[in-house]
Design a protein around this motif. Structure first.
Motif: not given
Length: 377
Positions: A131-157
């Motif tokens: 939430d916007y109050m910064g109350n973090d939780q420990l949840l199952p998740a993935y770390n999504v990474q994107i590489g942007v070039a010329d405003e387009f998503i060039a690569v995603i991992d």
């Protein structure tokens, strides 16, 4: 009569990882009791510091054969008294089952993680700002990474690492696999700057434009930058001796490898010759012992190079462009398009979902640009 030892080559140690030292100690205690019983049969169980499930199953089979155990004849419940053989056999069987469970969990978790979700074993528990109050939780998740070039998503991992530093190399390798080359100027925030990643950039012809963790404090906090008690700010005299703010010499103690570094980076440890009666002691250190400092000349030189790159005109333009394009892309996907939660499980399905999201984002961006050109024309 020759004493027989229950042991098989390769079974005595767990090749994966030690699940719990105390658990192995319980197995050892049980084996010691079994050896007291088996000595009358001129047999013994081999005792180790670690055990594998295969070895415990082998011991179970031998006990079943020696004691002629019939599990269908075991007694249970109140009013029944278990025999000594039944108690020990059932206890060893329970230990075997528990050890198999440990091994299975370790195989799922692997060497790069220390947690996983039962509902999605590919997901890692991470701190999520929900939430916007910064109350973090420990949840199952993935770390999504994107590489942007010329405003387009060039690569995603998609990664299972909690730290962005560990995600940099896989993202660059993904970029290389797609385009057959590495980007010349990979610009990233302070979550990606590390000695390992900088050396990786040097090895693959990339310039170093990722901030290091203390970049903001180094460049914006003048008091921190000029703090005389920081090891990097220590004065070096004409003989090459490091001096403290009270002009007392630091003597070299030892050199050690930095934990987790892939390229053999070392740190040098120095100790002040005498801190007794120093008027600056309260500001300089927190213990009564002589002060020790650690210096890594390789890292400091690398950080200075990165700082020079980022503070140049070219670096300032790259940083501004990154904050607009990369952060803007995430903002559009999460806020404008309301894509805030991955709906699929397992990492392959998650990657497929994010590829579709990225494809939709790029198509929309392309069509918007085409329409603007037509309107301008």
């Amino acid at each position: 009569m020759k004493r027989t030892q229950i042991n098989t080559a390769g079974y005595g140690r767990n090749p994966l990882k030690n699940p719990a030292t105390s658990f192995f100690a319980k197995i050892t205690s049980l084996f010691e009791l079994l050896n007291d019983d088996l000595k009358y049969d001129h047999m013994s169980v081999n005792i180790n510091t670690e055990y594998a499930p295969d070895y415990l199953r082998l011991v179970l089979d031998k006990l079943k054969e020696i004691w002629q155990i019939d599990e269908t004849a075991f007694v249970h419940g109140s009013g029944h008294r278990k025999s000594d053989h039944q108690r020990k056999y059932e206890q060893l069987k329970a230990y075997t089952s528990k050890l198999e469970e440990y091994v299975e969990k370790i195989q799922i978790c692997g060497t790069s993680r220390n947690s996983y979700s039962k509902t999605d074993t590919d997901a890692t528990f991470m701190r999520i700002k929900s939430d916007y109050m910064g109350n973090d939780q420990l949840l199952p998740a993935y770390n999504v990474q994107i590489g942007v070039a010329d405003e387009f998503i060039a690569v995603i991992d998609v990664n299972q690492y909690r730290s962005d530093m560990d995600c940099f190399v896989p993202l660059m390798e993904e970029f290389h696999e797609v385009y057959g080359a590495y980007p010349k100027y990979p610009v990233a925030d302070a979550g990606y700057g590390s000695f390992n990643n900088y050396i990786y950039c040097e090895q693959h012809g990339m310039e170093k434009y990722m901030k290091f963790p203390m970049y903001k404090k180094e460049t914006k906090d003048k008091k921190y930058h000029t703090n005389p008690f920081r090891p990097i700010n220590s004065r070096v005299d004409e003989n090459g001796t490091i001096r403290c703010p009270n002009d007392r010499a630091f003597k070299f103690i030892y050199r050690h490898l930095v934990r987790g570094n892939l390229y053999g980076r070392q740190e040098e440890v120095f100790e002040c010759e005498d801190c007794q009666g120093c008027p600056l002691a309260e500001q300089c250190k927190k213990t009564p012992k002589n002060k020790r400092i650690s210096l890594s000349r390789e890292r400091n030189n690398m950080y200075q190079e990165v700082q020079d790159n980022l503070e140049s005109i070219h670096g300032a333009l790259l940083r501004m462009n990154r904050s607009i394009q990369a952060e803007g892309t995430f903002g559009i996907m999460k806020h404008d398009r309301w894509y805030k939660r991955i709906v699929r499980k397992r990492i392959d399905s998650v990657k497929a979902e994010l590829y579709l999201v990225a494809l939709g984002y790029n198509l929309r961006k392309y069509i918007t640009k085409i329409m603007r050109i037509r309107i301008a024309a």
